[in-house]
Design an enzyme around this catalytic site. Structure first.
Site, PDB file in Angstrom:
ATOM      1  N   ASN A  26       0.629  -1.829   0.079  1.00 26.65           N
ATOM      2  CA  ASN A  26      -0.245   0.286   0.053  1.00 26.65           C
ATOM      3  C   ASN A  26       0.659   1.340   0.237  1.00 26.65           C
ATOM      4  OD1 ASN A  26      -2.242   2.090   0.879  1.00 26.65           O
ATOM      5  ND2 ASN A  26      -2.417   0.881   2.211  1.00 26.65           N
ATOM      6  N   SER A  84       0.357   2.948   3.515  1.00 31.28           N
ATOM      7  CA  SER A  84      -0.373   2.577   4.695  1.00 31.28           C
ATOM      8  C   SER A  84      -0.240   2.708   6.164  1.00 31.28           C
ATOM      9  CB  SER A  84       0.782   0.841   4.901  1.00 31.28           C
ATOM     10  OG  SER A  84       0.714   0.578   5.344  1.00 31.28           O
ATOM     11  N   SER A  85      -1.062   2.657   6.691  1.00 29.13           N
ATOM     12  CA  SER A  85      -0.614   3.357   8.252  1.00 29.13           C
ATOM     13  C   SER A  85      -0.153   2.290   8.914  1.00 29.13           C
ATOM     14  CB  SER A  85      -1.722   3.538   9.049  1.00 29.13           C
ATOM     15  OG  SER A  85      -2.842   3.394   7.427  1.00 29.13           O
ATOM     16  N   GLU A 109      -2.028 -10.529  10.082  1.00 28.93           N
ATOM     17  CA  GLU A 109      -0.844 -10.125   9.114  1.00 28.93           C
ATOM     18  C   GLU A 109      -0.071 -12.001   8.947  1.00 28.93           C
ATOM     19  OE1 GLU A 109       2.716  -6.960   8.961  1.00 28.93           O
ATOM     20  OE2 GLU A 109       0.297  -5.341   8.882  1.00 28.93           O
TER      21      GLU A 109
HETATM   22  N1  ADP Z   1     -13.206   2.606  -1.433  1.00 35.64           N
HETATM   23  C1  ADP Z   1     -12.277   2.773  -2.098  1.00 35.64           C
HETATM   24  N2  ADP Z   1     -11.797   2.958  -3.261  1.00 35.64           N
HETATM   25  C2  ADP Z   1     -11.476   3.389  -3.980  1.00 35.64           C
HETATM   26  N3  ADP Z   1      -9.814   3.295  -3.875  1.00 35.64           N
HETATM   27  C3  ADP Z   1      -9.716   2.627  -2.504  1.00 35.64           C
HETATM   28  C4  ADP Z   1     -11.014   2.475  -1.248  1.00 35.64           C
HETATM   29  N4  ADP Z   1     -10.583   1.726  -0.477  1.00 35.64           N
HETATM   30  C5  ADP Z   1      -9.405   2.065  -0.807  1.00 35.64           C
HETATM   31  N5  ADP Z   1      -8.841   2.316  -1.577  1.00 35.64           N
HETATM   32  C6  ADP Z   1      -7.018   2.424  -2.505  1.00 35.64           C
HETATM   33  O1  ADP Z   1      -6.610   1.127  -1.700  1.00 35.64           O
HETATM   34  C7  ADP Z   1      -6.097   2.027  -0.760  1.00 35.64           C
HETATM   35  C8  ADP Z   1      -5.378   1.298   0.214  1.00 35.64           C
HETATM   36  O2  ADP Z   1      -6.364   1.631   1.528  1.00 35.64           O
HETATM   37  P1  ADP Z   1      -5.902   1.828   2.632  1.00 35.64           P
HETATM   38  O3  ADP Z   1      -7.216   2.232   3.342  1.00 35.64           O
HETATM   39  O4  ADP Z   1      -4.721   2.626   2.889  1.00 35.64           O
HETATM   40  O5  ADP Z   1      -5.242   0.608   2.981  1.00 35.64           O
HETATM   41  P2  ADP Z   1      -5.372  -0.090   4.622  1.00 35.64           P
HETATM   42  O6  ADP Z   1      -5.606   1.218   5.201  1.00 35.64           O
HETATM   43  O7  ADP Z   1      -6.217  -1.318   4.762  1.00 35.64           O
HETATM   44  O8  ADP Z   1      -3.802  -0.591   4.590  1.00 35.64           O
HETATM   45  C9  ADP Z   1      -6.270   3.929  -1.011  1.00 35.64           C
HETATM   46  O9  ADP Z   1      -5.396   4.559  -1.094  1.00 35.64           O
HETATM   47  C10 ADP Z   1      -6.944   3.587  -2.315  1.00 35.64           C
HETATM   48  O10 ADP Z   1      -5.861   3.918  -2.835  1.00 35.64           O
HETATM   49 MG    MG Z   2      -4.473   2.218   6.508  1.00 28.86          MG
END
Ligand code: ADP
Ligand code: MG
Length: 1080
Positions: free
Chosen positions: A160, A163-164, A392
């Site tokens: 990602n 990524s958080s 994980e």
């Molecule tokens: N509902 C959504 N619609 C479009 N793109 C999304 C959506 N959810 C996630 N993404 C894409 O996936 C990427 C990773 O999402 P993220 O929420 O940061 O993942 P996580 O927090 O689970 O690691 C985001 O940067 C975005 O590009």
């Molecule tokens: Mg995240």
């Protein structure tokens, strides 16, 4: 309209099944197929009861617009197709309306869309909750805390790009109306190892790159930083830039967000100074140096960087330098200082960097909390949003302490899920008065116990190992585990002597395996002890505390020597365990809402659904378990009203309207449909259906019935439509026909009328013409009779009068006519008369030939008349002059060439004023008669022809010649003695006066004279002579004449002379007989 919409349902237009609880048959394949089918149709959300499964679409879908927010607002959960907004709305409404605190638990692996989901939930709640300036500011602060935390806590990883790297739980607080008041954020377990080292293809935390890219030159200089990433050891060189991420722009966003959240300028400055210090710490390098006592010691290679760090943080350089070289251990008032070798020095440096950064992060969270804290003390309603990493599992035993901790957290979440779900289920059964049947499901409490048990739990043993004196390694820890946990059915290891896994080659010796509720995970034991210890040498924390930089000082309170605490700080594991326990306690008081995020593929690609990957996630998220738990009792439940509304058409009694209570209606309906009794149960307000099959049967029946109904409605409608149309046509036909008939009748009548008029007019015309003809005939007869009578009378009269007329009628007419003509002639002549001038020669033309002589005569008479008229005007004087002129004309006209010149000259006679001139007094006295002519003439000398001036006088009786000067009379001739006067025919003034022979004056002979007024003198002489002597004087006009000079006769001859002397004629004596006069 509202009613119509209320009838829509999750069950309408479903792709696959929208709720997994209804999946039939329920197994992994059908589960995945259903997800895939929905994913392929852009349906990324699916329910398991009230749990939302979200599959990351990896592209923006048009389903988050403000219109969508409105669509889901205030709608029941199952009304519309599954959506994260439906869950958010449900949570928000039960918070607001039912006063139930809510928590939204978002789980899933990295990149599955958890953070996005949490933002969607927050933005939905922000959109639907109260409005107003104050509320908006709170909302804005809550939302803007995200970019700040993301900049410091997120990083690009392989899975990602954003990524958080920390767990986050945020409580949003609302007042009784549902308006947001503020919030509290808790953070969990920042992945601080990332600060000093990043796996391949990954980056450090965003903020480092953002500062270097986005800060101005001045600011960088202030922070003693350089823009070049490669200058810093802590920034892994590969993938320093991320596609589609603008670090510089994000830096501005972060600073802006910090400002909105409420960071003061000096705070922001301090934060960036700490970040800079961390970055620069990585550049401090050590080299070994041997000491006399044989121990290795490390030395800082280049002190420049250290100096800059100290300047930046306000730490004494020697203090920090010493902290990197020595380690002081205090025990029971004893201080033992040992030197650090190079490896230890690096460890110390990295530990400092990690601690500095993770404490800074925690400080940020605290600081944000200060800003977004609710300002009132009134009771608040709370909605918690948990965005925490899901299970994980790395392949090949790459799972380490972090994964262990994370998976423990998820195990706890699963536990709470089971507890809450079942609890809720049970509560609902009790509420609805349904008998509670035991539900078979897997309870993971035993796994939680394996990890967290205070005596025999893995975490407890790890702590024990860390605290134990003597050599402690990861191996000794594993050995201990093997002893204690060998018999635990969820623990697997090869080390224990009597292990069941002695021959399991898939399990390396340095690993242990835990069978989590979601699957087996193999942990590599290496690093567990160190990571759990999370050791920062006291010298370093003390050095930090001594910094003059207030933020850094605040970050290391344990460095204060006054508060020295010999007890070890809590280990990472126990800290985490405690915070998880607090979290769980917190969550247990709230109504949970689950969002389970699933990653469809590893490539961050849209439209790709990797079944194996999804299957794996479904397993460890325990989604099937989830469905089973949900279905353990009754798969489906629905309130009586909507149920009856939906299925009432399936039974005659309830269709089209049920008049009794809804429950009774449903009972009748189910009886009628002969649904087996064990398949459903009647609750207080809901019907419970045990098996989805039953529901689908109902749905099927409904669908078929709807079709029938549709046909029926169509039939009736068509019939109604045809009939209405027919009636309308009939009615219209009558109207048209009546109109037409009227029109036809009108037309016919008009035609008849007009023909009658035509016939009538013809007849009338014919009659009139007939009458006219008769009248005309009569009139002509009358006229003819009259004419005949007139002719007859005429004949009679003419016959009577012919006798008188015939004799002189012709002559009379002729005379009359002639008379008329003459009359007309004279009348016309009167008008045409010419002027009265005697010399006017005009005369009108003659009109008739027969009047020719009359006309001429008339002309003559008229001329004479006008001449007379002209003459009558003359005086006597004038008459005399004209008489003389007439005489002259008779005498000389056409005879003498001089004559014409004299016509215009008036005859004056006395040219000389004898009486007035005293000179001539004597002459006057001598002449007593009236003088007719007095004039000077030239007397031609008879001898030589020369001229002498003499006065010539003519009286009544005499001609006198006198001297011009003296006036003495030279000669006097009585008129009777003048016989003749001679002159030439030419243009000269010579004349001769012939005298009577023998008279007294004739002695000297005739006179030859010349005068300018010859014509006048000759005429007067003639007239005077005639009147005196009654004889006509002879006047001879000839160019040769004889003159008597004394005795001689001389011939005077006139010749054409030259013009030598001008116009004056010259006279010459040629001989005795000839005198020649040359006339020019
Ligand atoms: N509902 C959504 N619609 C479009 N793109 C999304 C959506 N959810 C996630 N993404 C894409 O996936 C990427 C990773 O999402 P993220 O929420 O940061 O993942 P996580 O927090 O689970 O690691 C985001 O940067 C975005 O590009
Ligand atoms: Mg995240």
């Amino acid at each position: 309209m509202a009613k119509m919409e209320a009838k829509t349902s999750l069950l309408d237009n479903m792709i696959g099944v929208g709720d997994m609880v209804l999946l039939e048959p329920l197994d992994e394949d059908s589960f995945i197929n259903n997800l895939k089918k929905r994913f392929d149709h852009n349906e990324v959300y699916t329910y398991i009861g009230s749990v939302v499964i979200s599959i990351n679409p990896y592209r923006s879908l048009p389903i988050y617009s403000p219109e969508k927010v409105e669509e889901y607002r205030n709608r029941n959960f199952y009304e519309l197709s599954p959506h994260i907004f439906a869950l958010s709305d449900e949570a928000y409404r039960s918070l607001r309306d039912q006063d139930k605190d809510q928590c939204i638990l978002i789980t899933g692996e990295s990149g599955a869309g958890k953070t996005e989901a949490s933002k969607l939930v927050m933005s939905y709640v922000a959109a639907v909750c109260g409005k107003g300036a104050e509320v908006n500011q709170v909302k804005e602060q809550l939302l803007q805390s995200n970019p700040v935390l993301e900049a410091f806590g997120n990083a690009k990883t392989v899975r990602n790009d954003n990524s958080s790297r920390f767990g986050k739980y945020m409580d949003i607080e609302f007042d009784f109306k549902g308006d947001p008041l503020g919030g509290v954020i808790s953070n969990y377990l920042l992945e601080k190892s990332r600060v000093v080292k990043q796996p391949r293809g990954e980056r450090n935390f965003h903020i480092f790159y953002q500062i270097l890219s986005g800060a101005s030159e001045d600011f960088l200089c202030e922070l003693k930083l350089e823009r070049d990433f490669s200058r810093y050891n802590y920034l892994g060189l590969d993938s320093a830039r991320v596609n589609g991420v603008d670090d510089a722009a994000n830096f501005r966003t972060v600073r802006n967000a910090m400002q909105i959240v409420g960071f003061m300028d000096h705070e922001t400055q301090s934060v960036f100074e700490v970040v800079a210090a961390v970055l620069k710490l990585g550049n401090i390098e050590f080299k070994p140096e041997s000491r006399v006592n044989g121990l290795d010691e490390s030395k800082i290679k280049d002190k420049n960087e250290l100096k800059e760090i100290c300047e930046l943080t306000g730490i004494d350089q020697s203090v920090l330098e010493r902290a990197f070289s020595f380690r002081t251990v205090e025990a029971k008032q004893e201080k033992v200082s040992t030197t650090l070798n190079v490896a230890q020095a690096y460890y110390a440096r990295d530990a400092l960097a990690k601690n500095l950064y993770s404490r800074l992060f925690s400080w940020l969270v605290t600081r944000i909390n200060e800003s977004i804290k609710a300002q009132t003390k009134v009771r608040k309603k709370v909605m918690g949003v948990l965005d925490i990493y899901g299970f994980e599992i790395f392949e090949n035993a790459d799972n380490s302490f972090e994964q262990f901790i994370i998976n423990y957290c998820n195990e706890k979440l699963q536990q709470i899920f089971i507890e809450l779900t079942l609890k809720e289920e049970q509560e609902e059964y009790i509420r609805e008065g349904i008998e509670w049947t035991h539900i078979e499901y897997f309870n993971n409490a035993i796994i939680c116990d394996l990890i967290e048990n205070n005596q025999t739990g893995i975490l407890a043993m790890l702590d024990e190992e860390c605290l134990r004196p003597g050599t402690v390694t990861d191996e000794t820890f594993l050995e201990k585990l093997n002893q204690v946990c060998a018999t635990h059915q969820h623990f697997e290891s090869r080390m224990s002597k009597c292990s069941r896994f002695l021959n399991d080659t898939s399990l390396p010796h340095s690993c242990f395996r835990i069978q989590h509720y979601a699957g087996k995970v193999m942990y590599q034991v290496e690093g567990f002890v160190d990571k759990n210890n999370d050791l920062l040498y006291r010298d370093l924390s003390q050095a930090m505390w001594k910094a003059s930089h207030s933020l850094i000082k605040a970050l290391f309170p344990e460095g204060n020597p006054a508060k020295i605490n010999l007890k070890r700080p809590p280990t990472a594991g126990s800290q985490f365990k405690a915070s998880v326990a607090t979290l769980m306690k917190n969550l247990q008081t709230k109504n949970p809402n689950y969002i389970r995020c699933i990653k469809p593929n590893d490539k961050k690609a849209a439209h790709v659904f990797n079944e194996a990957l999804v299957c794996h996630q479904i397993r460890y998220l325990g989604l099937l378990e989830n469905v089973r738990v949900r279905r353990a009792g009754y798969a489906f439940r629905q309130a009586y009203e909507p149920c009856l509304e939906r299925y009432k058409m399936l039974c005659k009694q309830t269709w089209p309207r049920w008049r009794g209570a809804a429950r009774a209606g449903v009972e009748v309906l189910f009886n009628e449909l002969e649904i087996p009794e064990e398949e459903f149960s009647f609750g207080r307000s809901k019907i419970f259906i045990r098996n989805p099959r039953t529901l689908f049967k109902l749905e099927d029946l409904r669908k078929r019935r709807l079709e029938d109904l549709a046909t029926l409605i169509e039939k009736i409608y068509r019939g109604w439509k045809c009939r209405t149309r027919f009636l309308l046509m009939k009615k219209s036909q009558i109207v048209i026909a009546s109109w037409y008939r009227r029109y036809a009748q009108q037309k016919k009548y008009q035609k008849t009328k007009s023909s009658a008029i035509t016939v009538q007019s013809y007849i009338r015309g014919w009659k009139a013409r007939k009458l006219l003809r008769e009248l005309k005939h009569q009139k002509r007869c009358n006229e003819a009779a009259t004419i005949i009578a007139a002719y007859w009378h005429g004949t009679q009269v003419r016959r009577e009068y012919r006798k008188f007329f015939r004799a002189n009628a012709g002559r009379k007419i002729y005379e009359f006519t002639l008379q008329r003509i003459i009359q007309k002639y004279f009348l016309e002549m009167k008008n045409k008369m010419p002027s009265l001038s005697p010399i006017d020669k005009n005369w009108p033309a003659r009109p008739y030939l027969f009047l020719d002589s009359t006309h001429k005569e008339l002309k003559r008479i008229f001329h004479l008349w006008r001449c007379k008229k002209y003459r009558d005007q003359f005086t006597d004087q004038q008459k005399l002059i004209y008489e003389e002129k007439l005489e002259a004309s008779e005498l000389f006209k056409d005879k003498k060439a001089l004559y014409p010149a004299s016509v215009g000259q008036p005859f004056q006679g006395a040219y000389l004023e004898i009486s007035q001139n005293p000179k001539y007094k004597k002459l006057k006295d001598a002449v007593d008669e009236k003088i007719i002519i007095a004039e000077v003439v030239n007397k031609i000398n008879r001898a030589n022809g020369k001229a002498t001036s003499r006065i010539f006088l003519l009286t009544k009786n005499n001609v006198l010649l006198a001297d011009q000067k003296s006036g003495n009379i030279k000669s006097e001739v009585p008129l009777g003695d003048v016989t003749k006067v001679s002159m030439s025919s030419q243009n000269d003034g010579f004349f001769a006066v012939h005298l009577k022979e023998g008279s007294g004056a004739a002695g000297k002979g005739d006179f030859l004279l010349s005068s300018d007024h010859l014509i006048e003198m000759a005429t007067k002489l003639y007239r005077t002579t005639l009147s005196q002597t009654k004889q006509k004087l002879n006047i001879e006009i000839s160019d040769e004449f004889l003159v008597q000079f004394r005795q001689d006769k001389v011939c005077v001859k006139f010749i054409q002379g030259s013009q030598k002397n001008g116009n004056i004629p010259t006279c010459k004596r040629k001989n005795n007989r000839l005198l020649e006069v040359a006339v020019p």
